[in-house]
Design a protein around this motif. Structure first.
Motif, short mmCIF file in Angstrom:
data_model
loop_
_atom_site.label_atom_id
_atom_site.label_comp_id
_atom_site.label_asym_id
_atom_site.label_seq_id
_atom_site.Cartn_x
_atom_site.Cartn_y
_atom_site.Cartn_z
N ARG A 89 1.03 -1.44 0.33
CA ARG A 89 0.00 0.11 -0.24
C ARG A 89 0.84 1.43 -0.04
NH1 ARG A 89 -4.56 0.83 4.37
NH2 ARG A 89 -5.21 3.44 3.91
N GLU A 97 -0.54 4.15 -2.91
CA GLU A 97 -1.19 4.46 -2.98
C GLU A 97 -0.49 5.94 -3.59
OE1 GLU A 97 -3.51 6.00 -0.02
OE2 GLU A 97 -4.89 4.29 -0.11
N ALA A 103 -0.77 6.53 -7.06
CA ALA A 103 -1.78 6.58 -7.28
C ALA A 103 -2.81 8.20 -6.92
CB ALA A 103 -3.49 5.85 -6.15
N PHE A 160 -5.79 -2.77 -3.92
CA PHE A 160 -4.95 -2.08 -4.72
C PHE A 160 -6.53 -1.73 -5.63
CE2 PHE A 160 -1.14 -4.08 -3.68
CZ PHE A 160 -0.80 -3.40 -1.90
N ARG A 198 -9.05 0.77 -4.84
CA ARG A 198 -8.42 1.96 -3.88
C ARG A 198 -8.65 2.59 -5.64
NH1 ARG A 198 -9.45 5.71 -1.86
NH2 ARG A 198 -8.07 6.81 -0.91
N THR A 251 0.41 12.53 -1.65
CA THR A 251 -0.25 12.13 -1.03
C THR A 251 -1.61 12.07 -1.94
OG1 THR A 251 0.36 13.67 1.35
CG2 THR A 251 -1.71 13.02 1.41
N LEU A 252 -1.91 10.94 -1.24
CA LEU A 252 -3.58 10.71 -1.98
C LEU A 252 -4.42 10.63 -1.26
CD1 LEU A 252 -5.30 9.49 -4.67
CD2 LEU A 252 -5.04 7.82 -3.46
N ASP A 302 -7.87 10.85 1.64
CA ASP A 302 -8.16 9.65 1.92
C ASP A 302 -9.96 10.58 2.65
OD1 ASP A 302 -9.49 7.49 2.36
OD2 ASP A 302 -8.18 6.30 3.31
N GLU A 330 -8.82 -2.48 6.83
CA GLU A 330 -8.77 -2.09 6.35
C GLU A 330 -9.50 -0.37 6.35
OE1 GLU A 330 -7.19 0.80 2.85
OE2 GLU A 330 -6.34 -0.78 3.85
N ASN A 379 -9.49 3.95 6.93
CA ASN A 379 -8.53 5.68 6.74
C ASN A 379 -7.98 5.79 7.66
OD1 ASN A 379 -8.02 7.84 6.18
ND2 ASN A 379 -10.10 8.85 5.42
N GLY A 415 5.05 4.72 4.71
CA GLY A 415 3.31 5.34 4.48
C GLY A 415 2.55 5.80 5.99
N THR A 454 1.74 9.45 7.45
CA THR A 454 0.38 9.94 7.23
C THR A 454 -0.10 10.12 9.47
OG1 THR A 454 -0.01 8.26 5.94
CG2 THR A 454 -2.09 8.54 7.32
#
Length: 405
Positions: free
Chosen positions: A11, A15, A18, A41, A44, A223-224, A226, A298, A300, A318, A322
């Motif tokens: 991930r 991420e 993405a 994946f 997402r 950053t994606l 969420d 899984e 956020n 990651g 975060t």
């Protein structure tokens, strides 16, 4: 403009790619992502409207069945991953203007070869500085190829690392290149990295140190955002008491998941705190049916970490990013790879503690939690979170568009 983004990993690798794809699309480019065919994946990427091209074997079965640190089967996995670049990624990149690649060396060396064959722009990106040659730190050891302990000169060690990488992957790369009508390369690592790789990390947390031999472009973290809501049952647990301590090891396997879950929960309870336990790929679980603990799958993390008293984790790029952005104090229990680096950065910044070794005891983890839960650590974590940029993916997307145009 059309861009293909190639990644292979967990991930923490998918991420950020993405996130860059979303920003490219917002700026008017077409973007597709070549990523492992794991269901999570695909789900997402579909959620954020990014086309995914399944590439290689699923990652999760590989991670959860290979003994940590073992080189068994490495050559076969590397050959399969490299072949996927020349096959699947090459097909996906047809008609594209640029290819951005991140992940293991067999993947990125193959990806650059594809870009070379197609005559399109290539960018190598890293989500941590550890693997990029630097005179300020030694290279990480490659599986089955330990570095000599009696050599202290970092540049000499990086030169040795380049020779080891070519010994491991050179023949398989040049065989694929020959079939593509491309000449051989004599330094696989430096070919894949280029002279100007991108470093997609937040400078406060993972800076690139100068002077260095590489002309690294540090864009900031990709950053994606969420926007997924937390599960109703988790929200009810959070609202039923004081902020809990989160514990999870993401996609990193641990040798004794049952034991480490027990140690973590007992150490958290020793501080008078509740716990949220993330199953992760290690399969952590609750140790009893008391109502002071809640298990999640899984979820956020961006939303959850903002509501925790501290985060106990493995130190992946990651998760560390975060948690730091959320202002959550941390206890990092590194298991390997780049995780000791991020553990050290958390300690150096004063936003948490780095546990000594991968197997905590109740006593050692309790001691680390006392530091992480101290008011001064919380204040420092809040201050550092306030320095984080949020535009790294936008910066990278604009750089790529400008470079191609």
């Amino acid at each position: 403009m059309r861009v293909v983004l190639s990644t292979y990993g967990s991930r923490g690798s998918v991420e950020p790619i993405a996130g860059l794809a979303v920003r490219l699309q917002e700026l008017g480019a077409e973007a597709r992502v070549c990523a492992p065919p794991d269901e999570e994946f695909a789900k997402r990427l579909a959620e954020v409207g990014v086309e995914m091209v399944p590439t290689g074997r699923p990652v999760r079965p590989l991670v959860t069945t290979v003994t940590p640190g073992s080189a068994e089967g490495l050559a076969q996995r590397a050959a399969e991953l490299m072949a996927a670049q020349f096959d699947t990624v090459a097909a996906a990149a047809g008609g594209c203007d640029a290819l951005v690649a991140t992940g293991p060396l067999p993947a990125t060396a193959g990806a650059r070869s594809v870009a070379e064959k197609l005559g399109i722009r290539y960018v190598h990106a890293s989500h941590q500085p550890v693997s990029l040659p630097s005179p300020h730190r030694p290279p990480p050891a490659r599986r089955g190829r330990p570095l000599p302990s009696d050599v202290a000169d970092n540049r000499a060690l990086w030169d040795l690392d380049a020779r080891i990488a070519t010994a491991m992957f050179g023949e398989m790369l040049n065989t694929q290149r020959a079939a593509f009508g491309l000449p051989p390369v004599d330094n696989v690592r430096d070919y894949a990295f280029t002279d100007q790789p991108w470093l997609a990390t937040e400078p406060t947390l993972a800076p690139w140190q100068q002077p260095a031999d590489l002309d690294v472009v540090q864009t900031g973290e990709w950053t994606l955002p969420d926007e997924r809501p937390l599960p109703a049952e988790l929200v009810a647990f959070l609202e039923a008491g004081t902020p809990p301590v989160f514990v999870g090891f993401g996609s990193t396997p641990v040798r004794d998941p049952e034991g480490i879950a027990r140690v973590a929960i007992e150490a958290i309870r020793a501080q008078g705190r509740r716990a949220v336990v993330s199953r992760g790929w290690a399969g952590l679980a609750l140790i009893d049916d008391q109502d002071d603990c809640f298990v999640v799958g899984e979820v956020n993390h961006q939303a959850l970490f903002r509501r925790t008293a501290a985060v106990v984790h493995h130190g992946g790029a990651g998760t560390t990013t975060t948690a730091t952005r959320a202002g959550a104090p941390q206890v990092v229990v590194p298991q390997g790879a780049d995780q000791p680096y991020f553990a050290g950065r958390v300690a150096d910044l004063g936003i948490g503690t780095a546990h000594d070794g991968p197997a905590p005891t109740v006593e050692s983890l309790s001691s680390a939690l006392k530091t992480a839960l101290a008011p001064e650590t919380h204040a420092r974590a809040t201050a550092v979170a306030g320095t984080f940029r949020t535009d790294g993916a936008t910066v990278a997307a604009k750089l790529l568009l400008d470079a191609v145009s």
